[in-house]
Write a protein that holds these residues in place. Structure first.
Motif, PDB file in Angstrom:
ATOM      1  N   GLU A  77       1.092   2.454  14.792  1.00  0.00           N
ATOM      2  CA  GLU A  77       2.254   3.334  14.089  1.00  0.00           C
ATOM      3  C   GLU A  77       2.947   2.133  13.203  1.00  0.00           C
ATOM      4  OE1 GLU A  77       4.280   6.910  15.736  1.00  0.00           O
ATOM      5  OE2 GLU A  77       5.692   5.465  16.110  1.00  0.00           O
ATOM      6  N   LEU A  78       3.086   2.655  11.963  1.00  0.00           N
ATOM      7  CA  LEU A  78       3.982   1.844  10.985  1.00  0.00           C
ATOM      8  C   LEU A  78       5.031   2.601  10.308  1.00  0.00           C
ATOM      9  CD1 LEU A  78       1.056   0.543   8.689  1.00  0.00           C
ATOM     10  CD2 LEU A  78       2.275  -0.776  10.920  1.00  0.00           C
ATOM     11  N   ASP A  79       6.334   2.015  10.442  1.00  0.00           N
ATOM     12  CA  ASP A  79       7.324   2.837   9.669  1.00  0.00           C
ATOM     13  C   ASP A  79       7.352   2.592   7.926  1.00  0.00           C
ATOM     14  OD1 ASP A  79       8.697   3.045  12.027  1.00  0.00           O
ATOM     15  OD2 ASP A  79       9.515   0.753  11.977  1.00  0.00           O
ATOM     16  N   ALA A  80       7.685   3.869   7.503  1.00  0.00           N
ATOM     17  CA  ALA A  80       7.540   3.896   6.125  1.00  0.00           C
ATOM     18  C   ALA A  80       8.587   4.725   5.698  1.00  0.00           C
ATOM     19  CB  ALA A  80       6.163   4.317   5.790  1.00  0.00           C
ATOM     20  N   LYS A  81       8.722   5.046   4.096  1.00  0.00           N
ATOM     21  CA  LYS A  81       9.495   5.991   3.536  1.00  0.00           C
ATOM     22  C   LYS A  81       8.823   6.729   2.321  1.00  0.00           C
ATOM     23  CE  LYS A  81      14.089   3.795   4.416  1.00  0.00           C
ATOM     24  NZ  LYS A  81      15.435   3.132   3.657  1.00  0.00           N
ATOM     25  N   VAL A  82       9.239   7.973   2.394  1.00  0.00           N
ATOM     26  CA  VAL A  82       8.942   8.604   1.181  1.00  0.00           C
ATOM     27  C   VAL A  82       9.242   7.946  -0.337  1.00  0.00           C
ATOM     28  CG1 VAL A  82       8.869  10.956   0.078  1.00  0.00           C
ATOM     29  CG2 VAL A  82       8.686  10.832   2.353  1.00  0.00           C
TER      30      VAL A  82
ATOM     31  N   PHE B 119       0.844  -1.206   0.105  1.00  0.00           N
ATOM     32  CA  PHE B 119       0.080  -0.072   0.003  1.00  0.00           C
ATOM     33  C   PHE B 119       0.774   1.240  -0.071  1.00  0.00           C
ATOM     34  CE2 PHE B 119      -3.229  -2.838   1.184  1.00  0.00           C
ATOM     35  CZ  PHE B 119      -4.387  -2.530   0.923  1.00  0.00           C
ATOM     36  N   ASP B 120       0.295   2.337  -0.495  1.00  0.00           N
ATOM     37  CA  ASP B 120       0.941   3.566  -0.304  1.00  0.00           C
ATOM     38  C   ASP B 120       0.122   4.746   0.525  1.00  0.00           C
ATOM     39  OD1 ASP B 120       3.262   3.337  -1.873  1.00  0.00           O
ATOM     40  OD2 ASP B 120       2.278   3.809  -3.687  1.00  0.00           O
ATOM     41  N   PHE B 121       0.571   5.441   1.050  1.00  0.00           N
ATOM     42  CA  PHE B 121       0.079   6.493   1.762  1.00  0.00           C
ATOM     43  C   PHE B 121      -0.156   7.815   0.736  1.00  0.00           C
ATOM     44  CE2 PHE B 121       0.601  10.631   3.760  1.00  0.00           C
ATOM     45  CZ  PHE B 121      -0.634  10.408   4.709  1.00  0.00           C
ATOM     46  N   ILE B 122      -1.209   8.181   0.580  1.00  0.00           N
ATOM     47  CA  ILE B 122      -1.397   9.470  -0.404  1.00  0.00           C
ATOM     48  C   ILE B 122      -1.796  10.847   0.352  1.00  0.00           C
ATOM     49  CG2 ILE B 122      -2.168  10.280  -2.565  1.00  0.00           C
ATOM     50  CD1 ILE B 122      -0.665   7.760  -2.869  1.00  0.00           C
ATOM     51  N   GLY B 123      -0.721  11.722   0.458  1.00  0.00           N
ATOM     52  CA  GLY B 123      -1.216  12.760   1.504  1.00  0.00           C
ATOM     53  C   GLY B 123      -1.242  14.141   0.610  1.00  0.00           C
ATOM     54  N   GLN B 124      -1.526  15.246   0.926  1.00  0.00           N
ATOM     55  CA  GLN B 124      -1.578  16.346   0.187  1.00  0.00           C
ATOM     56  C   GLN B 124      -0.859  17.551   1.311  1.00  0.00           C
ATOM     57  OE1 GLN B 124      -2.707  16.938  -2.694  1.00  0.00           O
ATOM     58  NE2 GLN B 124      -3.387  14.757  -2.844  1.00  0.00           N
ATOM     59  N   VAL B 125       0.159  17.958   0.544  1.00  0.00           N
ATOM     60  CA  VAL B 125       1.211  18.963   1.412  1.00  0.00           C
ATOM     61  C   VAL B 125       1.251  20.449   1.026  1.00  0.00           C
ATOM     62  CG1 VAL B 125       3.696  19.149   1.978  1.00  0.00           C
ATOM     63  CG2 VAL B 125       2.676  16.823   1.781  1.00  0.00           C
ATOM     64  N   PRO B 126       1.184  21.382   1.997  1.00  0.00           N
ATOM     65  CA  PRO B 126       1.125  22.783   1.609  1.00  0.00           C
ATOM     66  C   PRO B 126       2.534  23.075   0.728  1.00  0.00           C
ATOM     67  CG  PRO B 126       0.402  22.447   3.849  1.00  0.00           C
ATOM     68  CD  PRO B 126       0.964  21.051   3.193  1.00  0.00           C
ATOM     69  N   THR B 127       2.211  24.004  -0.122  1.00  0.00           N
ATOM     70  CA  THR B 127       3.254  24.583  -0.852  1.00  0.00           C
ATOM     71  C   THR B 127       4.439  24.782  -0.093  1.00  0.00           C
ATOM     72  OG1 THR B 127       1.723  25.492  -2.517  1.00  0.00           O
ATOM     73  CG2 THR B 127       4.249  25.986  -2.513  1.00  0.00           C
ATOM     74  N   ARG B 128       4.491  25.605   1.309  1.00  0.00           N
ATOM     75  CA  ARG B 128       5.449  25.747   2.116  1.00  0.00           C
ATOM     76  C   ARG B 128       6.499  24.514   2.451  1.00  0.00           C
ATOM     77  NH1 ARG B 128       1.275  26.001   5.265  1.00  0.00           N
ATOM     78  NH2 ARG B 128       1.221  24.834   7.193  1.00  0.00           N
ATOM     79  N   ASP B 129       5.883  23.471   2.522  1.00  0.00           N
ATOM     80  CA  ASP B 129       6.544  22.259   3.047  1.00  0.00           C
ATOM     81  C   ASP B 129       7.057  21.352   2.139  1.00  0.00           C
ATOM     82  OD1 ASP B 129       6.149  23.007   5.845  1.00  0.00           O
ATOM     83  OD2 ASP B 129       4.022  21.821   5.909  1.00  0.00           O
ATOM     84  N   LEU B 130       6.691  21.286   0.890  1.00  0.00           N
ATOM     85  CA  LEU B 130       7.129  20.642  -0.387  1.00  0.00           C
ATOM     86  C   LEU B 130       8.485  20.604  -0.357  1.00  0.00           C
ATOM     87  CD1 LEU B 130       4.371  20.689  -3.281  1.00  0.00           C
ATOM     88  CD2 LEU B 130       4.923  18.764  -1.855  1.00  0.00           C
ATOM     89  N   PRO B 131       9.249  21.785  -0.648  1.00  0.00           N
ATOM     90  CA  PRO B 131      10.819  21.758  -0.541  1.00  0.00           C
ATOM     91  C   PRO B 131      11.447  20.988   0.364  1.00  0.00           C
ATOM     92  CG  PRO B 131       9.995  23.867  -1.023  1.00  0.00           C
ATOM     93  CD  PRO B 131       8.694  23.278  -0.375  1.00  0.00           C
ATOM     94  N   LYS B 132      10.788  20.761   1.482  1.00  0.00           N
ATOM     95  CA  LYS B 132      11.526  19.968   2.627  1.00  0.00           C
ATOM     96  C   LYS B 132      11.697  18.660   2.425  1.00  0.00           C
ATOM     97  CE  LYS B 132       9.877  23.079   6.319  1.00  0.00           C
ATOM     98  NZ  LYS B 132       9.062  23.252   7.401  1.00  0.00           N
ATOM     99  N   LEU B 133      10.625  17.952   1.606  1.00  0.00           N
ATOM    100  CA  LEU B 133      10.492  16.590   1.586  1.00  0.00           C
ATOM    101  C   LEU B 133      11.458  15.916   0.309  1.00  0.00           C
ATOM    102  CD1 LEU B 133       6.574  16.474   1.554  1.00  0.00           C
ATOM    103  CD2 LEU B 133       8.233  16.116   3.255  1.00  0.00           C
ATOM    104  N   LYS B 134      11.859  14.777   0.415  1.00  0.00           N
ATOM    105  CA  LYS B 134      12.768  14.131  -0.276  1.00  0.00           C
ATOM    106  C   LYS B 134      12.509  12.403  -0.154  1.00  0.00           C
ATOM    107  CE  LYS B 134      16.754  17.588  -0.002  1.00  0.00           C
ATOM    108  NZ  LYS B 134      15.765  18.512   0.778  1.00  0.00           N
ATOM    109  N   VAL B 135      12.594  11.764  -1.500  1.00  0.00           N
ATOM    110  CA  VAL B 135      12.616  10.658  -1.367  1.00  0.00           C
ATOM    111  C   VAL B 135      13.639   9.876  -0.424  1.00  0.00           C
ATOM    112  CG1 VAL B 135      13.051   8.452  -2.980  1.00  0.00           C
ATOM    113  CG2 VAL B 135      11.901  10.591  -3.939  1.00  0.00           C
ATOM    114  N   ASP B 136      12.837   8.868   0.112  1.00  0.00           N
ATOM    115  CA  ASP B 136      13.511   7.877   1.159  1.00  0.00           C
ATOM    116  C   ASP B 136      13.529   8.514   2.557  1.00  0.00           C
ATOM    117  OD1 ASP B 136      13.815   5.795  -0.368  1.00  0.00           O
ATOM    118  OD2 ASP B 136      15.938   6.524  -1.143  1.00  0.00           O
ATOM    119  N   GLN B 137      12.782   9.711   2.902  1.00  0.00           N
ATOM    120  CA  GLN B 137      12.878  10.216   4.373  1.00  0.00           C
ATOM    121  C   GLN B 137      12.120   9.389   5.005  1.00  0.00           C
ATOM    122  OE1 GLN B 137      11.431  14.096   3.422  1.00  0.00           O
ATOM    123  NE2 GLN B 137      13.404  15.118   3.715  1.00  0.00           N
ATOM    124  N   PRO B 138      12.693   9.132   6.278  1.00  0.00           N
ATOM    125  CA  PRO B 138      12.104   8.029   7.170  1.00  0.00           C
ATOM    126  C   PRO B 138      10.467   8.778   7.672  1.00  0.00           C
ATOM    127  CG  PRO B 138      13.743   9.081   8.322  1.00  0.00           C
ATOM    128  CD  PRO B 138      13.768   9.375   7.023  1.00  0.00           C
TER     129      PRO B 138
END
Length: 286
Positions: free
Chosen positions: A163-168, A134-153
């Motif tokens: 609570e489950l462990d996952a990665k971007v 499964f994937d978690f699909i979420g919507q992020v405000p513009t101000r926070d998008l630059p902080k996100l990167k692939v493989d972030q815990p």
């Protein structure tokens, strides 16, 4: 030598009244609970609400028309392996055909009913979530998008699961024009059965900051900015600080305070600059 001794004695006599005055004021001052500013590491996180959706869903149907369902071997909600027999079908001439799973995973839906006609182009007899991923699909405000990167815990909280462990897995390169939100996709795996369209919350760790920290109760927000009340030589010293991240009731102090500084644990407007106080350390006497 005698001259120097007399000079030293005179200097001591001049300093003594000041120290004595401080000690006298301290006795008269209000008792306040204090603590020492200490170091703490804060996780910088982005919190997102969203839904759980299958990463890949495979439809299983016969490869030719006119077949009738003779026997159903699995039901929705069961896990199957690749090649496992899902149902047995019969052709108009009476021959038997086995319908097999093309992938391993969770059977998310089934329309197979004994006696019904199966079609190669109609509704699928079975739908399988490939590898139960499964994937978690979420919507992020513009101000926070630059902080996100692939493989972030990431930590995903699912109602009824925990609570489950996952990665971007993927971050949008654009935002929706009306809402100004961008999509983030987080990959997760769970030994427990997940439900399609389940509501969940994700906490994505984007960094960490370690520095001086205080409890929120030690912070005062005034028209002049954010301040703390430091105790020096039994007197209140109001000091302006710059705050940062929050975690568990504690706040990061980025500027204005050093580790070990003695601070009033519960700052208040009744204490003013220069007031004499009797500091009582948190936990003293316990």
């Amino acid at each position: 030598m005698l001259k120097h001794l007399l000079l030293a004695t005179a200097l001591c006599s001049l300093a003594t009244p000041s120290l004595a005055a401080d000690e006298a004021d301290a006795v008269k001052g209000a008792a306040v609970t204090v603590l020492a500013a200490s170091k703490l590491c804060f996780a910088d996180t982005v919190d997102v609400a969203g839904l759980l959706l299958p990463r890949e869903e495979v439809s299983i149907r016969p490869d030719r028309p006119g077949l009738k369902v003779a026997e159903v071997m699995v039901d929705a909600g069961e896990n199957v392996t690749a090649g496992q027999i899902l149902a047995k079908l019969t052709s108009p001439d009476g021959s038997s055909i086995q319908l097999q799973a093309t992938v391993a995973g969770l059977v998310s839906a089934s329309t197979a009913v004994v006696g019904t006609i199966a079609s190669a182009r109609g509704e699928a007899l079975f739908s399988i979530i490939s590898r139960s991923e499964f994937d978690f699909i979420g919507q992020v405000p513009t101000r926070d998008l630059p902080k996100l990167k692939v493989d972030q815990p990431t930590k995903i909280k699912v109602i009824g699961i925990g609570e489950l462990d996952a990665k971007v897995r993927r971050v949008a390169s654009s935002v929706e024009p009306n809402s100004q939100l961008g999509q983030v996709v987080v990959a997760l795996n769970s030994p427990r059965r997940l439900m399609t369209n389940s509501y969940a919350r994700a906490s994505i760790k984007t960094g960490e900051s370690c520095g001086v920290a205080l409890p929120l109760t030690a912070i005062l927000y005034s028209s002049g900015g954010t301040v703390v009340q430091v105790v020096r030589r039994h007197r209140i010293e109001t000091r302006r600080v710059e705050v940062g991240l929050l975690s568990g009731g504690r706040v990061e102090i980025r500027e204005g305070l050093n580790e070990g500084d003695i601070v009033v644990a519960r700052a208040g407007a009744l204490l003013r600059e220069g007031d004499p106080v009797r500091p009582v350390t948190v936990g003293a006497g316990k």
